[in-house]
Design an enzyme around this catalytic site. Structure first.
Site, PDB file in Angstrom:
ATOM      1  N   CYS A 165       3.673   6.507  11.548  1.00  0.00           N
ATOM      2  CA  CYS A 165       2.592   7.366  10.970  1.00  0.00           C
ATOM      3  C   CYS A 165       2.057   8.330  12.019  1.00  0.00           C
ATOM      4  O   CYS A 165       1.653   9.415  11.709  1.00  0.00           O
ATOM      5  CB  CYS A 165       1.687   6.764  10.248  1.00  0.00           C
ATOM      6  SG  CYS A 165       0.802   5.211  11.224  1.00  0.00           S
ATOM      7  N   ALA A 182       0.871  -1.319   0.161  1.00  0.00           N
ATOM      8  CA  ALA A 182      -0.164  -0.128   0.104  1.00  0.00           C
ATOM      9  C   ALA A 182       0.894   1.294  -0.060  1.00  0.00           C
ATOM     10  O   ALA A 182       0.489   2.159  -0.661  1.00  0.00           O
ATOM     11  CB  ALA A 182      -0.889   0.095   1.309  1.00  0.00           C
ATOM     12  N   HIS A 214      -5.686   8.472   9.753  1.00  0.00           N
ATOM     13  CA  HIS A 214      -5.567   8.266  11.180  1.00  0.00           C
ATOM     14  C   HIS A 214      -6.356   9.629  11.688  1.00  0.00           C
ATOM     15  O   HIS A 214      -5.882  10.638  11.007  1.00  0.00           O
ATOM     16  CB  HIS A 214      -4.170   7.941  11.604  1.00  0.00           C
ATOM     17  CG  HIS A 214      -3.770   6.689  11.514  1.00  0.00           C
ATOM     18  ND1 HIS A 214      -4.460   5.678  10.806  1.00  0.00           N
ATOM     19  CD2 HIS A 214      -2.520   6.160  11.631  1.00  0.00           C
ATOM     20  CE1 HIS A 214      -3.698   4.560  10.673  1.00  0.00           C
ATOM     21  NE2 HIS A 214      -2.504   4.913  10.992  1.00  0.00           N
TER      22      HIS A 214
END
Length: 358
Positions: A147, A31, A261
């Site tokens: 992340c 991804a 997120h």
């Protein structure tokens, strides 16, 4: 121009390199690999040759770059001959094994795994936050943060630079994208099954995902009670904000969102800070989009952060539990695959190009 100059931040490379660069992507079929390819193309990075590398089972697949097919090659120690830049996104074990081979071949390495993030000799970089660390990469190796840490740091740095953050309490709402393409597909499939009234057995994640949320699946440390994701975020934010003793606590939760997120942050500062000051500083910060429409009850959402380069910040308010008025609460959303991974890596590479280091 120094690598820490504001001119290197948050913009595509302003001029071509002295020669087109040979760029390798390790983990090209994942991804994040797909987003790395897209970011290089969309931002006009000076790629002369793109070398797509993955496991032997993925070798032979064809991916597209600038409208032309590129065949995926099996990764081995000889894959980096002639490579100028290697972007790694295939897991820590792969990075530990093959990043030294890329360095030995003369390539700059930007690694998206956890392999080198806590190595003091390796800069951990978000260009909007600590681009000056790029001057400290004698081994041509730069680590891309976790992340959540990357997204949070973009939101916190404009405040930290003016009032000094002295404590952070955060709760994260993490999308399937953080667990990779297979988890995203499991969310789609399990949601379809739930809507159809059919049974579904999870294969990728430990718990049912559709219409559910659960603690991040990283292992829990028995000594602290924090899971591995929470401990990574705390440790990496301390490095990014250059505050090694910063008190911080995070609770990381997986939510049934495909991509991007979100997080709720309550931040205490060394001095009082007003909501108006915070809004003003965030509104002018690189890499931030202020989404703070109180009248319209419109604040950061994963649906609007998905596919966006910026980190969305809003719901900025005084923390009523702190009588000293030194704390603010805010809500943040950012695309895990972009600013949390691929985009940040490409921005690092752009900074190296712009200053002639690459």
């Amino acid at each position: 121009m120094s690598l820490s100059s504001p001119d290197v931040l948050d913009r595509p490379a302003a001029r071509p390199a002295r020669r087109p660069l040979t760029v390798a992507i390790v983990g090209a079929t994942g991804a994040v690999g797909a987003e790395l390819i897209a970011c290089l193309e969309r931002r006009g990075f000076p790629v002369g040759e793109l070398r797509l590398l993955a496991s032997p089972r993925s070798a032979g697949q064809t991916l597209s770059f600038r409208g032309a097919p590129v065949t995926v090659q099996a990764l081995d120690e000889d894959s980096f001959d002639g490579v100028d830049l290697a972007l790694f996104s295939a897991g820590a074990s792969v990075s530990r094994r093959y990043a030294p081979a890329a360095q030995a071949a003369g390539a700059w390495v930007v690694d998206n795994s956890s392999a080198f993030r806590m190595d003091e000799a390796t800069p951990l970089v978000v260009p909007e936050v600590n681009a000056w660390r790029l001057d400290e990469a004698p081994g041509r190796l730069i680590a891309n943060p976790n992340c959540v840490a990357a997204i949070a740091a973009v939101a916190l740095q404009p405040l930290h630079a003016r009032r000094l953050v002295v404590r952070i309490i955060g709760a994260t709402y993490q999308a399937a994208s953080g667990a990779g393409a297979a988890a995203m597909e499991e969310l789609r499939a399990s949601t379809a099954a739930a809507l159809a009234g059919e049974a579904f057995t999870p294969q990728v994640l430990a718990h049912p995902y559709a219409f559910n949320l659960f603690s991040h699946d990283a292992a829990v440390d028995p000594e602290t009670g924090y899971n591995g994701e929470e401990l990574k975020v705390i440790a990496e934010l301390r490095r990014l904000l250059a505050s090694p003793e910063l008190p911080a606590s995070f609770t990381c939760i997986r939510v049934p969102v495909l991509r991007a997120h979100a997080m709720a942050l309550t931040v205490r500062f060394a001095e009082p800070v007003s909501v108006a000051e915070a809004r003003a500083w965030l509104a002018e910060a690189p890499g931030v989009r202020l989404v703070d429409d109180v009248a319209g009850n419109h604040f950061p959402m994963p649906s609007e952060a998905s596919g966006a380069d910026e980190v969305l910040v809003g719901r900025i308010r005084t923390d009523l539990s702190d009588p000293s008025r030194r704390s603010l609460s805010l809500f943040v959303a950012g695309d895990q695959l972009l600013k949390g991974a691929a985009l940040n890596a490409v921005q690092i590479a752009e900074a190296l190009v712009r200053t002639g280091a690459l």
